[in-house]
Design a protein around this motif. Structure first.
Motif, PDB file in Angstrom:
ATOM      1  N   ALA A 130       0.831  -1.204   0.000  1.00 20.90           N
ATOM      2  CA  ALA A 130       0.000   0.000   0.000  1.00 20.90           C
ATOM      3  C   ALA A 130       0.865   1.254   0.000  1.00 20.90           C
ATOM      4  O   ALA A 130       0.564   2.242  -0.690  1.00 20.90           O
ATOM      5  CB  ALA A 130      -0.926  -0.003   1.213  1.00 20.90           C
ATOM      6  N   GLU A 131       1.944   1.222   0.751  1.00 19.61           N
ATOM      7  CA  GLU A 131       2.875   2.352   0.802  1.00 19.61           C
ATOM      8  C   GLU A 131       3.531   2.577  -0.554  1.00 19.61           C
ATOM      9  O   GLU A 131       3.699   3.720  -1.006  1.00 19.61           O
ATOM     10  CB  GLU A 131       3.939   2.072   1.866  1.00 19.61           C
ATOM     11  N   ASN A 149      -5.778 -13.804   1.321  1.00 18.15           N
ATOM     12  CA  ASN A 149      -6.602 -14.866   0.763  1.00 18.15           C
ATOM     13  C   ASN A 149      -7.600 -14.349  -0.264  1.00 18.15           C
ATOM     14  O   ASN A 149      -8.397 -15.108  -0.792  1.00 18.15           O
ATOM     15  CB  ASN A 149      -7.353 -15.581   1.892  1.00 18.15           C
ATOM     16  N   GLY A 150      -7.558 -13.049  -0.529  1.00 17.16           N
ATOM     17  CA  GLY A 150      -8.490 -12.440  -1.459  1.00 17.16           C
ATOM     18  C   GLY A 150      -9.020 -11.140  -0.895  1.00 17.16           C
ATOM     19  O   GLY A 150      -8.408 -10.537  -0.010  1.00 17.16           O
ATOM     20  N   PRO A 151     -10.154 -10.661  -1.397  1.00 14.91           N
ATOM     21  CA  PRO A 151     -10.695  -9.368  -0.966  1.00 14.91           C
ATOM     22  C   PRO A 151     -10.975  -9.236   0.525  1.00 14.91           C
ATOM     23  O   PRO A 151     -11.135  -8.124   1.015  1.00 14.91           O
ATOM     24  CB  PRO A 151     -11.986  -9.253  -1.788  1.00 14.91           C
ATOM     25  N   GLU A 152     -11.050 -10.330   1.256  1.00 15.75           N
ATOM     26  CA  GLU A 152     -11.198 -10.246   2.704  1.00 15.75           C
ATOM     27  C   GLU A 152      -9.847 -10.513   3.351  1.00 15.75           C
ATOM     28  O   GLU A 152      -9.267 -11.574   3.174  1.00 15.75           O
ATOM     29  CB  GLU A 152     -12.227 -11.269   3.209  1.00 15.75           C
ATOM     30  N   SER A 160      -7.301  -5.473   3.990  1.00 13.84           N
ATOM     31  CA  SER A 160      -8.609  -5.227   3.384  1.00 13.84           C
ATOM     32  C   SER A 160      -8.651  -3.885   2.660  1.00 13.84           C
ATOM     33  O   SER A 160      -9.429  -3.702   1.717  1.00 13.84           O
ATOM     34  CB  SER A 160      -9.702  -5.283   4.458  1.00 13.84           C
ATOM     35  N   TRP A 161      -7.810  -2.934   3.092  1.00 11.77           N
ATOM     36  CA  TRP A 161      -7.769  -1.623   2.430  1.00 11.77           C
ATOM     37  C   TRP A 161      -7.436  -1.765   0.949  1.00 11.77           C
ATOM     38  O   TRP A 161      -8.002  -1.056   0.107  1.00 11.77           O
ATOM     39  CB  TRP A 161      -6.718  -0.730   3.106  1.00 11.77           C
ATOM     40  N   LEU A 162      -6.534  -2.682   0.623  1.00 11.09           N
ATOM     41  CA  LEU A 162      -6.119  -2.854  -0.768  1.00 11.09           C
ATOM     42  C   LEU A 162      -7.294  -3.182  -1.677  1.00 11.09           C
ATOM     43  O   LEU A 162      -7.315  -2.800  -2.845  1.00 11.09           O
ATOM     44  CB  LEU A 162      -5.096  -3.988  -0.870  1.00 11.09           C
ATOM     45  N   TYR A 163      -8.256  -3.914  -1.140  1.00  8.23           N
ATOM     46  CA  TYR A 163      -9.375  -4.397  -1.936  1.00  8.23           C
ATOM     47  C   TYR A 163     -10.603  -3.497  -1.829  1.00  8.23           C
ATOM     48  O   TYR A 163     -11.635  -3.775  -2.434  1.00  8.23           O
ATOM     49  CB  TYR A 163      -9.729  -5.819  -1.499  1.00  8.23           C
ATOM     50  N   SER A 164     -10.473  -2.422  -1.056  1.00  9.05           N
ATOM     51  CA  SER A 164     -11.568  -1.460  -0.926  1.00  9.05           C
ATOM     52  C   SER A 164     -11.567  -0.519  -2.127  1.00  9.05           C
ATOM     53  O   SER A 164     -10.620  -0.500  -2.931  1.00  9.05           O
ATOM     54  CB  SER A 164     -11.400  -0.646   0.356  1.00  9.05           C
ATOM     55  N   GLY A 167      -8.484   1.612  -1.974  1.00 13.29           N
ATOM     56  CA  GLY A 167      -7.287   0.894  -2.395  1.00 13.29           C
ATOM     57  C   GLY A 167      -7.230   0.689  -3.893  1.00 13.29           C
ATOM     58  O   GLY A 167      -6.168   0.827  -4.519  1.00 13.29           O
ATOM     59  N   LEU A 168      -8.366   0.362  -4.496  1.00  8.20           N
ATOM     60  CA  LEU A 168      -8.400   0.167  -5.945  1.00  8.20           C
ATOM     61  C   LEU A 168      -8.164   1.478  -6.685  1.00  8.20           C
ATOM     62  O   LEU A 168      -7.530   1.495  -7.751  1.00  8.20           O
ATOM     63  CB  LEU A 168      -9.735  -0.456  -6.356  1.00  8.20           C
TER      64      LEU A 168
END
Length: 227
Positions: A130-131, A149-152, A160-164, A167-168
């Motif tokens: 993320a950084e 493991n995926g979006p969760e 989870s931020w990455l898949y929010s 994050g997207l």
């Protein structure tokens, strides 16, 4: 009879627990310490990890000096696949937050994946992906995410931020025009597909076998930035 033999334990930063590396016969397995016993990954079944890099890298390999980012080193198979499908002028960055995982890839795991960490095109960043995303506007032709493991978020809730949507959006900003985002998941997730579309991606969902052409199927989203 084969049995699990604990080789090492690696702390996950910020109080995220620990990962455990086991030897199991001729293979290696990573589990979460104190978890339910399920394997996060192993060196025998890595077909979907290979595909996570192969699919986008084949699409961008013709670009001059392609630059890609892999979120999560894992057992090194996604990195190895990216290097196989990119030319000599490519740069492959890998963001890995857990120092122990990097050490394992310089040792026993690297021997299984062909030591891609030593390839001159590889640059390992001991950072949260993320950084890295936030610091590289339009820096990459492709981004591959396999940090959980995926979006969760399973191993680390902050993943989870990455898949929010936020994050997207950060992924979209870090991609060059027509750049590709590839995301690995243990299962399909319709809500995540919808978030990709809202963040400006044209996405397809690909089902890939974990090993060869049989057994468990995993999901990979291949998403192209619209502009």
């Amino acid at each position: 009879m084969k049995r699990f033999v604990l080789i090492d334990t690696a702390e996950i930063p910020d109080g995220g627990g620990a990962l455990c590396l086991f030897e199991y016969g001729d293979d290696f397995v990573i589990k979460i310490q104190g978890g339910n016993g399920n394997q996060l990954m192993n060196t025998r079944t890595h077909g979907s990890e290979d595909a996570l890099a192969e699919i986008p890298c084949r699409k961008i390999a013709h670009r001059p000096q392609p630059r890609v980012l892999i979120g999560g080193l894992g057992m090194g198979f996604t990195l190895a696949s990216a290097l196989r499908h990119l030319g000599k002028d490519a740069e492959v960055q890998v963001a890995e937050l857990v120092p122990g995982v990097i050490d394992w890839n310089r040792g026993p795991l690297g021997e299984k994946s062909g030591m891609p960490i030593n390839d001159p095109r590889t640059r390992v960043l001991r950072k949260d992906v993320a950084e890295v995303l936030k610091s590289e506007p339009q820096g990459y032709d492709a981004i591959m995410l396999d940090v959980d493991n995926g979006p969760e978020g399973l191993t680390r809730k902050s993943n989870s931020w990455l898949y929010s949507s936020t994050g997207l959006d950060a992924c979209a900003r870090a991609l060059r025009p027509k750049g590709l985002l590839a995301v690995w998941s243990a299962s399909a997730d319709q809500a995540f597909s919808q978030r990709l579309a809202r963040s400006g991606f044209i996405a397809e969902e690909v089902q890939v076998f974990a090993h060869g052409n049989r057994g468990t199927r995993h999901t990979i989203w291949i998403a192209e930035k619209r502009s």
